[in-house]
Write a protein that holds these residues in place. Structure first.
Motif, PDB file in Angstrom:
ATOM      1  N   LEU B  43       0.913  -1.330   0.217  1.00 27.20           N
ATOM      2  CA  LEU B  43      -0.168   0.067  -0.517  1.00 27.20           C
ATOM      3  C   LEU B  43       1.109   0.873   0.015  1.00 27.20           C
ATOM      4  CD1 LEU B  43      -2.375   1.379   0.833  1.00 27.20           C
ATOM      5  CD2 LEU B  43      -2.585   1.486   2.609  1.00 27.20           C
ATOM      6  N   VAL B  44       1.793   1.625   0.927  1.00 31.05           N
ATOM      7  CA  VAL B  44       2.272   2.281   1.058  1.00 31.05           C
ATOM      8  C   VAL B  44       3.862   2.805  -0.188  1.00 31.05           C
ATOM      9  CG1 VAL B  44       4.814   3.674   2.546  1.00 31.05           C
ATOM     10  CG2 VAL B  44       2.539   2.557   3.573  1.00 31.05           C
ATOM     11  N   GLN B  45       4.138   1.401  -0.481  1.00 30.95           N
ATOM     12  CA  GLN B  45       4.483   1.288  -1.856  1.00 30.95           C
ATOM     13  C   GLN B  45       3.756   2.260  -3.417  1.00 30.95           C
ATOM     14  OE1 GLN B  45       8.043  -0.091  -2.397  1.00 30.95           O
ATOM     15  NE2 GLN B  45       7.249   1.085  -4.400  1.00 30.95           N
ATOM     16  N   ARG B  46       1.926   1.474  -2.786  1.00 31.70           N
ATOM     17  CA  ARG B  46       1.621   2.416  -4.552  1.00 31.70           C
ATOM     18  C   ARG B  46       1.582   4.174  -4.099  1.00 31.70           C
ATOM     19  NH1 ARG B  46      -2.441   0.388  -7.737  1.00 31.70           N
ATOM     20  NH2 ARG B  46      -0.505  -1.655  -7.374  1.00 31.70           N
ATOM     21  N   LEU B  47       1.531   4.590  -3.253  1.00 27.68           N
ATOM     22  CA  LEU B  47       1.483   5.814  -2.170  1.00 27.68           C
ATOM     23  C   LEU B  47       2.567   6.208  -3.087  1.00 27.68           C
ATOM     24  CD1 LEU B  47      -0.598   5.127   0.667  1.00 27.68           C
ATOM     25  CD2 LEU B  47      -1.307   6.609  -1.003  1.00 27.68           C
ATOM     26  N   ALA B  48       3.395   5.747  -2.662  1.00 29.00           N
ATOM     27  CA  ALA B  48       4.548   6.080  -2.977  1.00 29.00           C
ATOM     28  C   ALA B  48       5.025   6.370  -4.083  1.00 29.00           C
ATOM     29  CB  ALA B  48       5.849   5.964  -2.147  1.00 29.00           C
ATOM     30  N   ALA B  61      11.750   4.947  -1.146  1.00 30.61           N
ATOM     31  CA  ALA B  61      12.345   3.889  -0.670  1.00 30.61           C
ATOM     32  C   ALA B  61      11.326   3.355   0.445  1.00 30.61           C
ATOM     33  CB  ALA B  61      13.854   3.353  -0.376  1.00 30.61           C
ATOM     34  N   VAL B  62      10.143   2.742  -0.121  1.00 30.09           N
ATOM     35  CA  VAL B  62       9.612   1.529   0.534  1.00 30.09           C
ATOM     36  C   VAL B  62       9.902   0.540   1.073  1.00 30.09           C
ATOM     37  CG1 VAL B  62       7.339   0.528   1.730  1.00 30.09           C
ATOM     38  CG2 VAL B  62       8.323   3.402   0.211  1.00 30.09           C
ATOM     39  N   THR B  63      10.711  -0.399   2.149  1.00 29.47           N
ATOM     40  CA  THR B  63      10.423  -1.869   2.587  1.00 29.47           C
ATOM     41  C   THR B  63      10.245  -2.116   3.920  1.00 29.47           C
ATOM     42  OG1 THR B  63      12.612  -0.589   3.352  1.00 29.47           O
ATOM     43  CG2 THR B  63      13.303  -1.457   1.385  1.00 29.47           C
ATOM     44  N   GLY B  64       9.798  -3.656   3.517  1.00 26.76           N
ATOM     45  CA  GLY B  64       9.112  -4.683   4.450  1.00 26.76           C
ATOM     46  C   GLY B  64       9.695  -4.929   5.716  1.00 26.76           C
ATOM     47  N   GLY B  65       9.997  -5.880   5.850  1.00 27.06           N
ATOM     48  CA  GLY B  65      10.463  -6.349   7.608  1.00 27.06           C
ATOM     49  C   GLY B  65       9.921  -6.703   8.315  1.00 27.06           C
ATOM     50  N   GLY B  66       8.896  -6.576   8.783  1.00 18.46           N
ATOM     51  CA  GLY B  66       7.537  -6.701  10.117  1.00 18.46           C
ATOM     52  C   GLY B  66       7.803  -5.218  10.587  1.00 18.46           C
ATOM     53  N   SER B  67       6.510  -4.744  11.159  1.00 14.09           N
ATOM     54  CA  SER B  67       6.758  -3.646  11.728  1.00 14.09           C
ATOM     55  C   SER B  67       7.156  -3.591  12.975  1.00 14.09           C
ATOM     56  CB  SER B  67       4.983  -3.810  13.351  1.00 14.09           C
ATOM     57  OG  SER B  67       4.173  -3.608  12.183  1.00 14.09           O
ATOM     58  N   GLY B  68       7.629  -4.191  13.410  1.00 15.65           N
ATOM     59  CA  GLY B  68       9.054  -4.967  15.213  1.00 15.65           C
ATOM     60  C   GLY B  68       9.970  -4.064  14.258  1.00 15.65           C
ATOM     61  N   THR B  69      10.602  -4.810  13.442  1.00 19.91           N
ATOM     62  CA  THR B  69      12.105  -4.444  12.006  1.00 19.91           C
ATOM     63  C   THR B  69      11.471  -2.542  12.248  1.00 19.91           C
ATOM     64  OG1 THR B  69      11.758  -6.064  11.071  1.00 19.91           O
ATOM     65  CG2 THR B  69      13.600  -5.073  10.580  1.00 19.91           C
ATOM     66  N   GLY B  70      10.302  -2.386  11.465  1.00 20.98           N
ATOM     67  CA  GLY B  70      10.641  -1.219  11.137  1.00 20.98           C
ATOM     68  C   GLY B  70      10.959  -0.329  12.845  1.00 20.98           C
ATOM     69  N   ILE B 268       3.201  12.836   3.823  1.00 17.55           N
ATOM     70  CA  ILE B 268       2.195  12.797   4.579  1.00 17.55           C
ATOM     71  C   ILE B 268       0.816  13.549   4.273  1.00 17.55           C
ATOM     72  CG2 ILE B 268       1.418  12.761   7.059  1.00 17.55           C
ATOM     73  CD1 ILE B 268       4.283  12.079   7.610  1.00 17.55           C
ATOM     74  N   LYS B 269       1.064  14.596   4.191  1.00 14.41           N
ATOM     75  CA  LYS B 269      -0.323  14.885   2.954  1.00 14.41           C
ATOM     76  C   LYS B 269      -1.156  14.193   2.371  1.00 14.41           C
ATOM     77  CE  LYS B 269      -0.044  19.692   5.414  1.00 14.41           C
ATOM     78  NZ  LYS B 269       0.468  21.203   5.432  1.00 14.41           N
ATOM     79  N   PHE B 270      -0.618  14.006   1.590  1.00 18.95           N
ATOM     80  CA  PHE B 270      -0.550  13.388   0.877  1.00 18.95           C
ATOM     81  C   PHE B 270      -1.142  11.790   0.871  1.00 18.95           C
ATOM     82  CE2 PHE B 270       0.378   9.665  -2.364  1.00 18.95           C
ATOM     83  CZ  PHE B 270      -1.028  10.342  -3.782  1.00 18.95           C
ATOM     84  N   GLU B 271      -0.949  11.298   1.863  1.00 20.34           N
ATOM     85  CA  GLU B 271      -0.946   9.779   1.723  1.00 20.34           C
ATOM     86  C   GLU B 271      -2.932  10.269   3.187  1.00 20.34           C
ATOM     87  OE1 GLU B 271       1.834   6.809   4.282  1.00 20.34           O
ATOM     88  OE2 GLU B 271       1.883   8.702   4.831  1.00 20.34           O
ATOM     89  N   LEU B 272      -3.576  11.503   3.367  1.00 18.46           N
ATOM     90  CA  LEU B 272      -4.135  11.909   4.414  1.00 18.46           C
ATOM     91  C   LEU B 272      -5.540  12.333   3.575  1.00 18.46           C
ATOM     92  CD1 LEU B 272      -2.537  12.616   7.520  1.00 18.46           C
ATOM     93  CD2 LEU B 272      -3.428  10.274   6.389  1.00 18.46           C
ATOM     94  N   SER B 273      -4.761  12.335   2.356  1.00 15.77           N
ATOM     95  CA  SER B 273      -5.609  13.479   1.049  1.00 15.77           C
ATOM     96  C   SER B 273      -6.900  12.737   0.577  1.00 15.77           C
ATOM     97  CB  SER B 273      -4.736  14.189  -0.234  1.00 15.77           C
ATOM     98  OG  SER B 273      -4.714  13.415  -0.675  1.00 15.77           O
TER      99      SER B 273
END
Lengths: 293, 302
Positions: B43-48, B61-70, B268-273
């Motif tokens: 999802l965030v990749q698409r937004l980006a 640059a969007v990468t995964g890895g899990g919430s804890g990793t982030g 962030i503003k774009f995400e919430l728009s």
């Protein structure tokens, strides 16, 4: 001038000596680090529970438990099956290349087999997910192909190059007089191979198996991808298992530093280190014994 | 000899040129690092991507890895935004504070967590209590909840996943069965459940259904009842999810280490728009609820 040369020689000698012992220092450093961190885990966990309990559940909300028995069993099970698959194949292949193949075939086959060792483990794991897992479900009629057998098959493939390459060297280095004597006595080529050549090369072959085993025990990425990672005690080949290496890889990334859980992961690493160290030591002893005789 | 020197100088020069080229680009391009939850990484990749198309001077640059990793990366200063499918834990907030500021929390959307089984399964709905028993390993056969006589095969995430924790705290209130297979990501769970008749697993709704509610082939999404009295609700019923009636609705977080400025604030503003929120719907998630809209604007200081 002469003096300068002597100093230069002395310095070079020191330099190479340092290089020589660097590997040993690194090994000692790793061992000490594992020991110093791992041992802290036993402030809160009893060694008895650590080694004999089959329940590993450090993130439990009820009561954290740190038993590694099920993953030790899983690791040994996956490795043992991998060797059962790889050893006959590896020795057969080595015998063919060394004794039967024409020089041209040999010239091509050996480098190609050794290239198998260069395939990244994550690629092999990928093959396990898309090829081996569906294949296993079809052949055995089981519900999930992500299990111990899948991991063992892949680890077998990964330890093949080691086993083939070193056994082939051992078989080739058997003096040709042995073979010629056997053939002169009227033995067939098969009898000569099985009763004379392979037994004469046995120390090298056993060492190759040990090294292959070391490779299989320590492998992480592949097993993490294909064995399903259920931390329960396995009851059959078709159960999902989680090996020691996979546990460390999965949990070390997110464990808070300097907690019992963190130290316990080092303790697993220490256990694994001791196991592989013993395997390598054994193979060294066998190899040097073979060379002496 | 001379030839060799010339060659090595040439190689050295080209290396220097290549690297300086990289460095130069980076400084005049505004770059944003985002890391964390595998549930919302797509999802965030698409937004980006959409944001970058409109702002070519920004690179994200969007990468995964899990919430804890982030979260760990955010605390270590290796990422600008940590995607997180669970609220930050006390310990993590403390750790972040000791290294600098208290982290800021933004909610970019809502997620319904879906329980999935194979398409041909006889089961259509479960209660929250039954689900807990299944994943704790207390119910081991589908027969006990009205299905075929078949041993249940559990699929879940690994312990570095926010979904793993959310599901444990919300549904299990205990420990996962050790028999549960711990998969690397949502897609692997979907793939495994599609192949196995006895399987059950949990994934973000966005991974198994699109905006129009079309479910991936071979998969069935179970309805879930809060208790044995209440009506089972399907997570595809977006109205019910929005009202919070579906028992497994959760906010999707992004954490920042400091008040956003410049390119970061724009994103962030774009995400919430409205346009960003529309993309979120398209990816199978739900827009931010009013409650979180307020907390967002408080954080952004509007």
């Amino acid at each position: 001038m002469r003096n300068l040369r002597r100093i230069k020689e002395g310095l070079l000698k020191q330099f190479f000596f340092l290089n020589g012992i660097l590997a040993i220092l690194v090994l000692a450093g790793i061992f000490l680090l594992l020991l110093s961190q791992g041992i802290l885990a036993f402030k809160e966990i009893s060694l008895f529970e650590f080694l004999t309990s089959a329940r590993w559940s450090p993130d439990s909300v009820v009561r954290p438990t740190y038993g590694i028995l099920s993953m030790v069993v899983s690791t040994l099970m996956v490795t043992a099956i991998a060797l059962i698959l790889a050893v006959p194949l590896g020795i057969g292949c080595a015998s063919y290349i060394s004794q039967l193949a024409s020089p041209r075939v040999k010239e091509i086959a050996k480098p190609v087999i050794e290239m198998l060792a260069a395939v990244p483990s994550v690629v092999i794991g990928f093959m396990g997910i898309v090829l081996v897992a569906p294949f296993l479900t079809k052949i055995f009629g089981i519900s999930s192909g992500l299990n111990a057998l899948n991991g063992a098959i892949l680890l077998g493939i990964m330890s093949l190059p080691t086993i083939i390459s070193i056994s082939e060297d051992a078989i080739t280095s058997v003096p040709s007089e042995y073979k010629e004597a056997s053939l002169a006595l009227g033995a067939s080529r098969w009898d000569t191979l099985v009763k004379v050549t392979i037994p004469s090369a046995s120390s090298g072959i056993i060492a190759s198996i040990m090294l292959g085993m070391g490779r299989a025990i320590g492998e992480t990425m592949t097993v993490l991808m294909v064995t399903g990672n259920a931390p329960a005690m396995p009851h059959s080949l078709f159960d999902s298992v989680r090996t020691m290496t996979a546990t460390i890889a999965i949990e070390l990334g997110e464990v808070p530093f300097n907690t019992t859980h963190y130290y316990a992961l080092f303790a697993i690493g220490l256990t694994l280190f001791v196991i592989t160290f013993l395997v390598n030591l054994l193979s060294d002893i066998i190899l040097s014994k073979g060379q002496r005789s | 000899m001379l030839k060799r020197i010339v060659y090595s100088v040439l190689i050295l020069c080209s290396v220097v040129v290549i690297f300086s080229g990289c460095g130069g680009k980076k400084t005049d391009k505004k770059s944003i690092q985002i890391k964390g939850s595998d549930t919302i990484v797509n999802l965030v990749q698409r937004l980006a991507e959409t944001h970058m198309q409109e702002n070519p001077d920004v690179s994200i640059a969007v990468t995964g890895g899990g919430s804890g990793t982030g979260i760990a990366s955010l605390i270590n200063g290796q990422t600008d935004i940590a995607n997180c499918s669970r609220p930050m834990r006390e310990g993590e907030i403390e750790q972040a504070k000791s290294g600098g500021n208290a982290p800021l929390e933004i909610v970019i959307g809502m997620d319904g967590l879906a329980l999935i089984v194979q398409r041909d399964s006889q089961i259509n709905s479960l209660t929250l209590d039954q689900t807990g028993k299944i994943f704790r390993g207390e119910i081991e056969n589908w027969r006990e909840v009205g299905g075929k006589d078949l041993a249940i095969s559990l699929y879940g995430r690994q312990s570095n996943s926010g979904t793993f924790e959310y599901f444990r705290d919300r549904v299990l209130k205990g420990d996962y069965s050790p028999e549960m297979k711990r998969m690397n990501g949502n897609a692997q769970i979907v793939e495994a459940v599609r192949r196995e008749a006895a399987a059950i697993g949990y994934v973000g709704v966005g991974y198994v259904a699109d905006q129009e509610g079309r479910v991936l082939s071979g998969i069935k999404i179970l309805s879930l009842a809060a208790d044995s009295q209440s009506e089972p609700v399907n997570p595809l019923d977006s109205e019910k999810v929005k009202q919070g009636i579906y028992p497994l609705t959760r906010p999707l977080f992004q954490y920042l280490s400091e008040k956003p400025e410049g390119a970061l604030l724009d994103f962030i503003k774009f995400e919430l728009s409205p346009r960003g929120q529309n993309l979120i719907k398209k990816e199978g998630f739900y827009p931010v609820t009013d409650e979180y809209k307020q907390s967002n604007s408080r954080v952004l200081g509007e």
